[in-house]
Design a protein around this motif. Structure first.
Motif, short mmCIF file in Angstrom:
data_model
loop_
_atom_site.label_atom_id
_atom_site.label_comp_id
_atom_site.label_asym_id
_atom_site.label_seq_id
_atom_site.Cartn_x
_atom_site.Cartn_y
_atom_site.Cartn_z
N THR A 1 0.83 -1.14 0.25
CA THR A 1 -0.21 0.04 0.10
C THR A 1 0.75 1.23 0.01
OG1 THR A 1 -0.19 -0.19 2.36
CG2 THR A 1 -1.86 -0.99 1.16
N GLY A 2 2.08 1.02 -0.23
CA GLY A 2 3.02 2.21 -0.32
C GLY A 2 4.01 2.47 0.57
N SER A 3 4.17 1.88 1.66
CA SER A 3 4.88 1.95 2.89
C SER A 3 6.24 1.64 2.28
CB SER A 3 4.57 1.36 4.13
OG SER A 3 3.63 1.97 4.67
N ALA B 1 -6.50 1.62 -2.74
CA ALA B 1 -6.12 3.20 -2.62
C ALA B 1 -6.71 4.27 -3.29
CB ALA B 1 -4.56 3.22 -2.56
N ASN C 1 -2.56 13.14 0.43
CA ASN C 1 -2.19 11.98 0.89
C ASN C 1 -2.81 10.79 0.15
OD1 ASN C 1 -0.23 13.41 2.49
ND2 ASN C 1 -1.47 12.90 4.19
N ARG D 1 -1.50 10.60 -3.35
CA ARG D 1 -0.22 10.17 -3.49
C ARG D 1 -0.14 8.65 -3.18
NH1 ARG D 1 1.89 12.09 0.82
NH2 ARG D 1 2.11 10.32 1.94
N GLU D 2 -0.81 8.15 -2.21
CA GLU D 2 -0.82 6.73 -1.75
C GLU D 2 -1.38 5.87 -3.10
OE1 GLU D 2 -2.71 6.15 1.87
OE2 GLU D 2 -1.15 7.16 2.92
N THR E 1 1.35 5.74 -5.79
CA THR E 1 2.36 4.81 -5.28
C THR E 1 1.85 3.48 -5.43
OG1 THR E 1 3.23 6.56 -3.87
CG2 THR E 1 3.94 4.51 -3.32
#
Length: 178
Positions: free
Chosen positions: A40-42, A80, A124, A127-128, A131
């Motif tokens: 999920t983008g972390s 997302a 945010n 962006r997520e 990503t």
């Protein structure tokens, strides 16, 4: 999470059959959480700093599930995107309510701070979503490196072409008598 869980079961059974120690066997929930957060983008660094996972554990998990990550990322991209659209819808609703309050309550004071938090959450989420879908998060410039040998070869080739052109001009000159 169901697809992640299914992949963990496959990898865990393979590891058990080979009698290998694996986090997938001993703590599948931890593996599922690492995979979910990563997809999920972390980043790995965020998993270490914010969630307290050991970097070597993260690397081992990502290596074990490398063949599955593309599928997980596609799924998390859809999740997302859905979150982004929900937040965008919420923002629209809030804007509409603020607009109605402004029309009906002449004493109401509105500032940009009224929508700041939801706008930040929306940015945010966008962006997520990008990503998670694998969109570029930064642009990098790629420069071709030219060595001295490359430069000298180019000069030599240019001089040879010039010499051939001059030779061709000399050979094409025709004397014309008056």
């Amino acid at each position: 999470m169901q697809e992640i869980t299914e992949a963990i079961q496959v990898i865990a059974s393979d590891k058990q059959a080979l009698k290998m120690k694996s986090l997938s066997v001993y703590n599948p929930k931890k593996v599922a959480n690492i995979l979910y957060l990563f997809c999920t983008g972390s980043s790995q660094t965020r998993l270490v700093k914010k969630y307290g996972y050991d970097r070597s554990t993260i690397v081992n998990v990502l290596t074990d599930y490398a063949d599955h990550l593309g599928k997980f990322k596609e799924l998390s991209g859809r999740i997302a995107s859905r979150n982004y659209l929900n937040i965008a819808s919420l923002e629209e609703d809030l804007i509409e309510q603020v607009r109605e309050r402004m029309e009906n309550d002449p004493g109401m004071e509105v500032s940009f701070r009224d929508l700041k938090e939801i706008s930040i959450a929306k940015a945010n989420a966008a962006r997520e979503a990008l990503t998670a879908r694998g969109e570029a998060t930064s642009i990098t410039e790629e420069r071709k490196v030219v060595t001295q040998d490359d430069y000298e070869d180019t000069i030599k080739a240019a001089k040879e072409r010039i010499a051939k052109a001059k030779q061709a001009q000399v050979e094409e000159v025709i004397d014309v008598e008056d």
